[in-house]
Design an enzyme around this catalytic site. Structure first.
Site, mmCIF file in Angstrom:
data_model
loop_
_atom_site.group_PDB
_atom_site.id
_atom_site.type_symbol
_atom_site.label_atom_id
_atom_site.label_comp_id
_atom_site.label_asym_id
_atom_site.label_seq_id
_atom_site.Cartn_x
_atom_site.Cartn_y
_atom_site.Cartn_z
ATOM 1 N N SER A 108 0.821 -1.202 0.000
ATOM 2 C CA SER A 108 0.000 0.000 0.000
ATOM 3 C C SER A 108 0.866 1.268 0.000
ATOM 4 O O SER A 108 1.643 1.485 -0.926
ATOM 5 C CB SER A 108 -0.946 -0.041 1.205
ATOM 6 O OG SER A 108 -1.911 0.965 1.126
ATOM 7 N N ASP A 123 -10.367 -3.948 -4.547
ATOM 8 C CA ASP A 123 -9.569 -2.893 -3.923
ATOM 9 C C ASP A 123 -9.718 -1.638 -4.751
ATOM 10 O O ASP A 123 -9.540 -1.667 -5.976
ATOM 11 C CB ASP A 123 -8.099 -3.339 -3.868
ATOM 12 C CG ASP A 123 -7.163 -2.304 -3.259
ATOM 13 O OD1 ASP A 123 -7.649 -1.272 -2.761
ATOM 14 O OD2 ASP A 123 -5.940 -2.537 -3.280
ATOM 15 N N HIS A 142 -7.906 -5.012 -0.250
ATOM 16 C CA HIS A 142 -6.728 -4.306 0.247
ATOM 17 C C HIS A 142 -6.398 -4.784 1.655
ATOM 18 O O HIS A 142 -7.281 -5.019 2.473
ATOM 19 C CB HIS A 142 -7.038 -2.803 0.268
ATOM 20 C CG HIS A 142 -5.845 -1.939 0.396
ATOM 21 N ND1 HIS A 142 -5.081 -1.557 -0.681
ATOM 22 C CD2 HIS A 142 -5.256 -1.379 1.479
ATOM 23 C CE1 HIS A 142 -4.091 -0.789 -0.271
ATOM 24 N NE2 HIS A 142 -4.161 -0.677 1.050
#
Length: 357
Positions: free
Chosen positions: A201, A295, A325
């Site tokens: 991320s 996501d 995610h």
């Protein structure tokens, strides 16, 4: 629902890791029915039913997303949530907390070495958390699995967080950490020419921004592992609108991160310092990019992989369609998430070895 399911529902609503592990053992159709019983309002037919249940329980508690307007509260909540999911850790032969004396200031790091005394490649890892939350502890298990299954050393960096740190300060610290590894590669017993950057991320954003900034320097990384990366603060793609509600990362989270990391520090949204998709891509290290099908960041990660390929960067793209995610943070409670994280760690090492030969 059976009495067992009712008990499980009550436990899940308290967010306990033991309940999540019990849920993980149930058949998919039972998980699906439990998500419905918990009142999960979103229709994602291909989403892992375990995730549906976890999200349904979270929504029932009135919680959505993980980064709110009060960033200090968000940090505490994220730390507590990750602690509640903890289980027996994956054994790594050598784990040591270090203080790195960097040009930009002293920073803590955690060093994982699966075979002390043996020369191995080293992965510099930057944790996720929207640049605002997360720590060495929240990503400890993710780093352990990566070290063991990529058969590599991992150095996890405890970089300064936003909004207290600006993007310039944060990235400089992370670049300095990479330079420190290069300078100390003999003492760390790093195989020559085998230093990679990695992250999930926001951490994947940091990894690829650092790769871009150091591309012409002696300490440039030799590979990148980018797990569901944030690469584009400016644009909104179809996946953003499809998955901005009811999952781990929400549109509200993105708005808060944008405010804390970019706007508060007067950084333009298309500045490559925060949006590497607009940066110089030619000559970058081989990249292994992972996305999750459910996501909101999915499309920007996929687009970035196409851009890299067009610029001649060696690339492998891996998509986990049924995941959302943050799945590498669920390996302590989800067999499927753990299987995927082990798989991507092994595949990254194979990819890196092949590109190195």
């Amino acid at each position: 629902m059976t009495a067992f399911n009712q008990n499980l529902q009550q436990l899940l609503e308290k967010g306990q890791g033991t309940a999540a592990r019990a849920l993980d053992k149930l058949p998919s159709f039972v998980q699906d029915s439990l998500a419905k019983a918990l009142g999960y309002p979103y229709i994602f037919p291909d989403l892992d039913p375990f995730i549906k249940c976890m999200m349904a329980a979270q929504l029932k508690q009135g919680r959505q997303g993980f980064i709110g307007a009060d960033y200090e509260k968000s940090r505490k909540q994220f730390d507590l949530q990750m602690q509640s999911l903890r289980n027996k850790v994956t054994a790594v032969k050598h784990v040591e907390d270090l203080r790195l004396p960097l040009q930009s200031g002293t920073v803590f790091a955690r060093h994982y070495h699966p075979a002390p005394g043996k020369k191995l490649p080293l992965i510099v890892f930057y944790h996720g958390g929207g640049f605002v939350v997360g720590s060495l502890d929240t990503h400890d298990e993710a780093c352990r699995l990566l070290a063991v299954h990529a058969k590599a050393q991992v150095l996890s960096i405890d970089y300064p967080l936003a909004p207290e740190a600006s993007p310039k300060q944060l990235i400089q610290c992370c670049e300095d950490a990479l330079a420190w590894v290069f300078q100390n590669s003999k003492q760390l017993k790093v195989l020559k020419g085998r230093i990679a950057v990695a992250g999930d991320s926001a951490g994947a954003n940091i990894a690829t921004v650092v790769a871009q900034r150091t591309a012409q320097k002696a300490y440039a990384p030799h590979a990148q592992l980018l797990i569901y990366p944030v690469v584009d603060f400016k644009s909104r793609h179809p996946s953003f609108f499809a998955y901005k509600d009811g999952l781990v990362l929400t549109g509200g989270d993105v708005d808060h991160v944008t405010a804390f990391y970019a706007e508060q520090h007067q950084v333009e949204l298309d500045d490559p310092l925060i949006s590497p998709t607009y940066g110089k891509l030619k000559g970058l290290a081989p990249a292994f990019i992972v996305t999750a099908g459910h996501d909101l960041l999915h499309d920007e990660g996929e687009i970035y992989s196409h851009k890299l390929r067009q610029q001649g960067v060696a690339l492998h793209y891996q998509e986990y369609l049924d995941q959302t995610h943050g799945f590498i943070n669920l390996t302590t409670v989800s067999t499927r998430a753990k299987k995927y994280h082990i798989e991507l760690s092994k595949n990254f090492r194979k990819f890196w070895d092949k590109k190195n030969s």
